[in-house]
Design a protein around this motif. Structure first.
Motif, PDB file in Angstrom:
ATOM      1  N   GLN A  11       0.861  -1.174   0.000  1.00  0.00           N
ATOM      2  CA  GLN A  11       0.000   0.000   0.000  1.00  0.00           C
ATOM      3  C   GLN A  11       0.903   1.231   0.000  1.00  0.00           C
ATOM      4  O   GLN A  11       2.117   1.129   0.176  1.00  0.00           O
ATOM      5  N   LEU A  38      -1.605   0.047  -9.164  1.00  0.00           N
ATOM      6  CA  LEU A  38      -2.904  -0.551  -9.499  1.00  0.00           C
ATOM      7  C   LEU A  38      -3.945   0.118  -8.621  1.00  0.00           C
ATOM      8  O   LEU A  38      -3.711   0.332  -7.426  1.00  0.00           O
ATOM      9  N   ILE A  39      -5.079   0.445  -9.195  1.00  0.00           N
ATOM     10  CA  ILE A  39      -6.171   1.027  -8.415  1.00  0.00           C
ATOM     11  C   ILE A  39      -7.330   0.044  -8.464  1.00  0.00           C
ATOM     12  O   ILE A  39      -7.847  -0.272  -9.529  1.00  0.00           O
ATOM     13  N   ILE A  40      -7.699  -0.439  -7.284  1.00  0.00           N
ATOM     14  CA  ILE A  40      -8.793  -1.404  -7.164  1.00  0.00           C
ATOM     15  C   ILE A  40      -9.766  -0.866  -6.132  1.00  0.00           C
ATOM     16  O   ILE A  40      -9.414  -0.731  -4.952  1.00  0.00           O
ATOM     17  N   ASN A  41     -10.974  -0.547  -6.589  1.00  0.00           N
ATOM     18  CA  ASN A  41     -11.993   0.014  -5.698  1.00  0.00           C
ATOM     19  C   ASN A  41     -11.452   1.187  -4.890  1.00  0.00           C
ATOM     20  O   ASN A  41     -11.581   1.237  -3.674  1.00  0.00           O
ATOM     21  N   CYS A  42     -10.818   2.100  -5.546  1.00  0.00           N
ATOM     22  CA  CYS A  42     -10.236   3.311  -4.953  1.00  0.00           C
ATOM     23  C   CYS A  42      -9.029   3.049  -4.064  1.00  0.00           C
ATOM     24  O   CYS A  42      -8.507   3.969  -3.457  1.00  0.00           O
ATOM     25  N   ARG A  43      -8.583   1.806  -3.955  1.00  0.00           N
ATOM     26  CA  ARG A  43      -7.367   1.488  -3.192  1.00  0.00           C
ATOM     27  C   ARG A  43      -6.191   1.524  -4.139  1.00  0.00           C
ATOM     28  O   ARG A  43      -6.238   0.943  -5.223  1.00  0.00           O
ATOM     29  N   LYS A  44      -5.139   2.181  -3.725  1.00  0.00           N
ATOM     30  CA  LYS A  44      -3.923   2.250  -4.531  1.00  0.00           C
ATOM     31  C   LYS A  44      -2.940   1.242  -3.974  1.00  0.00           C
ATOM     32  O   LYS A  44      -2.535   1.325  -2.816  1.00  0.00           O
TER      33      LYS A  44
END
Length: 67
Positions: A11, A38-44
């Protein structure tokens, strides 16, 4: 800490810790076009191995990071 001591998926807080920079600087670095983010569901997130490959590439060309 060794590379393998970090989780497989990093993260931004991990990037901050590894690079020894502030949170805002870590986010700025993550916006670099060649950063393996990578951005997955607003998580970087970033894969650990991709991050360290990216970091190693900066050693040979240190002026590329603009942060």
């Amino acid at each position: 800490m060794n590379k393998s001591d970090y989780p497989l998926i990093l993260q931004i807080k991990d990037v901050k810790e590894i690079l020894g920079v502030s949170r805002s600087t870590a986010y700025e670095i993550a916006r670099e076009p060649d950063f393996p983010l990578l951005i997955i569901n607003c998580r970087k997130i970033v894969y650990r191995d991709d991050f360290f490959k990216w970091l190693d590439s900066k050693r040979t060309n240190p002026n590329v990071i603009s942060a």
